[in-house]
Design a protein around this motif. Structure first.
Motif, PDB file in Angstrom:
ATOM      1  N   SER A 174       0.847  -1.181   0.000  1.00 37.19           N
ATOM      2  CA  SER A 174       0.000   0.000   0.000  1.00 37.19           C
ATOM      3  C   SER A 174       0.888   1.238   0.000  1.00 37.19           C
ATOM      4  CB  SER A 174      -0.937  -0.008   1.199  1.00 37.19           C
ATOM      5  OG  SER A 174      -0.201   0.078   2.383  1.00 37.19           O
ATOM      6  N   THR A 175       0.367   2.295  -0.542  1.00 37.31           N
ATOM      7  CA  THR A 175       1.142   3.505  -0.708  1.00 37.31           C
ATOM      8  C   THR A 175       0.330   4.710  -0.280  1.00 37.31           C
ATOM      9  OG1 THR A 175       2.293   2.532  -2.588  1.00 37.31           O
ATOM     10  CG2 THR A 175       2.372   4.926  -2.397  1.00 37.31           C
ATOM     11  N   HIS A 176       0.976   5.615   0.428  1.00 33.53           N
ATOM     12  CA  HIS A 176       0.352   6.875   0.799  1.00 33.53           C
ATOM     13  C   HIS A 176       0.478   7.842  -0.375  1.00 33.53           C
ATOM     14  CE1 HIS A 176       1.033   5.188   4.825  1.00 33.53           C
ATOM     15  NE2 HIS A 176      -0.069   5.837   5.107  1.00 33.53           N
ATOM     16  N   SER A 209      -0.686  11.821  -1.512  1.00 36.31           N
ATOM     17  CA  SER A 209      -1.255  13.121  -1.192  1.00 36.31           C
ATOM     18  C   SER A 209      -1.912  13.670  -2.451  1.00 36.31           C
ATOM     19  CB  SER A 209      -0.158  14.067  -0.709  1.00 36.31           C
ATOM     20  OG  SER A 209      -0.685  15.348  -0.469  1.00 36.31           O
ATOM     21  N   GLU A 221      -6.206   9.145   5.611  1.00 40.68           N
ATOM     22  CA  GLU A 221      -5.483   9.346   6.864  1.00 40.68           C
ATOM     23  C   GLU A 221      -5.615  10.772   7.368  1.00 40.68           C
ATOM     24  OE1 GLU A 221      -2.369   7.102   7.741  1.00 40.68           O
ATOM     25  OE2 GLU A 221      -3.072   5.511   6.445  1.00 40.68           O
ATOM     26  N   LEU A 233      -4.809  12.912   2.310  1.00 33.21           N
ATOM     27  CA  LEU A 233      -3.704  11.968   2.410  1.00 33.21           C
ATOM     28  C   LEU A 233      -4.348  10.597   2.437  1.00 33.21           C
ATOM     29  CD1 LEU A 233      -0.731  11.260   2.663  1.00 33.21           C
ATOM     30  CD2 LEU A 233      -0.971  11.472   5.157  1.00 33.21           C
ATOM     31  N   CYS A 234      -4.179   9.854   1.353  1.00 33.11           N
ATOM     32  CA  CYS A 234      -4.863   8.578   1.167  1.00 33.11           C
ATOM     33  C   CYS A 234      -3.871   7.430   1.219  1.00 33.11           C
ATOM     34  CB  CYS A 234      -5.559   8.555  -0.198  1.00 33.11           C
ATOM     35  SG  CYS A 234      -6.662   9.947  -0.475  1.00 33.11           S
ATOM     36  N   ASN A 235      -4.389   6.269   1.537  1.00 31.81           N
ATOM     37  CA  ASN A 235      -3.590   5.048   1.510  1.00 31.81           C
ATOM     38  C   ASN A 235      -4.255   4.123   0.496  1.00 31.81           C
ATOM     39  OD1 ASN A 235      -2.087   2.774   1.992  1.00 31.81           O
ATOM     40  ND2 ASN A 235      -2.175   2.958   4.206  1.00 31.81           N
ATOM     41  N   GLU A 277       3.306  10.858  -4.214  1.00 31.96           N
ATOM     42  CA  GLU A 277       3.495   9.664  -3.393  1.00 31.96           C
ATOM     43  C   GLU A 277       4.293  10.063  -2.160  1.00 31.96           C
ATOM     44  OE1 GLU A 277       5.512   5.309  -3.871  1.00 31.96           O
ATOM     45  OE2 GLU A 277       4.384   6.092  -5.581  1.00 31.96           O
ATOM     46  N   ASN A 327       6.537   6.467   4.006  1.00 26.82           N
ATOM     47  CA  ASN A 327       6.103   6.266   5.394  1.00 26.82           C
ATOM     48  C   ASN A 327       6.841   7.192   6.351  1.00 26.82           C
ATOM     49  OD1 ASN A 327       4.216   4.337   4.741  1.00 26.82           O
ATOM     50  ND2 ASN A 327       5.645   2.639   5.017  1.00 26.82           N
ATOM     51  N   VAL A 379       4.847  10.589   6.530  1.00 25.87           N
ATOM     52  CA  VAL A 379       3.385  10.608   6.655  1.00 25.87           C
ATOM     53  C   VAL A 379       2.939  11.569   7.752  1.00 25.87           C
ATOM     54  CG1 VAL A 379       1.385   9.223   7.368  1.00 25.87           C
ATOM     55  CG2 VAL A 379       2.928   8.364   5.608  1.00 25.87           C
ATOM     56  N   THR A 393       0.627  14.810   7.180  1.00 23.08           N
ATOM     57  CA  THR A 393      -0.646  14.929   7.900  1.00 23.08           C
ATOM     58  C   THR A 393      -0.726  16.304   8.564  1.00 23.08           C
ATOM     59  OG1 THR A 393      -0.798  12.554   8.271  1.00 23.08           O
ATOM     60  CG2 THR A 393      -2.029  13.961   9.789  1.00 23.08           C
TER      61      THR A 393
END
Length: 160
Positions: free
Chosen positions: A14-16, A18, A54, A66-68, A111, A114, A117, A121
């Motif tokens: 999974s990738t965060h 923005s 998130e 900010l999505c995962n 992208e 981690n 993050v 946020t």
């Protein structure tokens, strides 16, 4: 005869990601006036593309998320397209096919590793402070930083 197990394919991590979406008219407050519709559009996109949120903030003419994503190669652009097209289609006073009249030309997709993050946020949740809308991030009712506003219950982005 010997049996060879199939070689497993790598599972995408999974990738965060923005995402920043802006209205074409930076002076319009359309997003906060119709924040519930925007939240429903995001929820629809979440159901379709399987991502989590998130952090989020809705400013008068901008939304930052900010999505995962389970697989960023499959879903990010489709999720954004669904959010923007559903909002455009259902916002009062706008006609179908008038997508360009609402949303700006530039969508920012970044992208996020981690390691940053937490910083991203904070950056997203501090946007109303930087915009001069509130003195403290938690005072902005359309933000994941706000704990006092009734938030979504299981659907949509928690931004009032």
């Amino acid at each position: 005869m010997s049996y060879q197990a199939p070689i497993p394919r790598p599972v995408p991590l999974s990738t965060h990601v923005s995402v920043t979406l802006r209205l074409a008219d930076g002076t319009d407050d359309l997003l906060v006036r119709h924040v519930r519709l925007l939240r429903d559009c995001v929820a629809l996109s979440q159901q379709r593309w399987g991502f989590s949120i998130e952090a989020a903030v809705v400013l008068p003419s901008e939304v930052q998320l900010l999505c995962n994503f389970p697989d960023p190669e499959f879903g990010v652009r489709g999720a954004i397209r669904l959010i923007t097209s559903a909002f455009t289609r259902h916002v009062p006073g706008h006609h179908r096919g008038n997508h360009a009249a609402i949303w700006g030309d530039t969508i920012e997709i970044t992208e996020i590793t981690n390691a940053i993050v937490a910083m991203r946020t904070a950056f997203i949740e501090d946007a109303p402070v930087r915009a001069g809308l509130v003195k403290q991030a938690q005072d902005w009712p359309y933000s994941s930083a706000n704990n006092t506003t009734a938030q979504a219950s299981g659907m949509g982005v928690a931004v009032a």
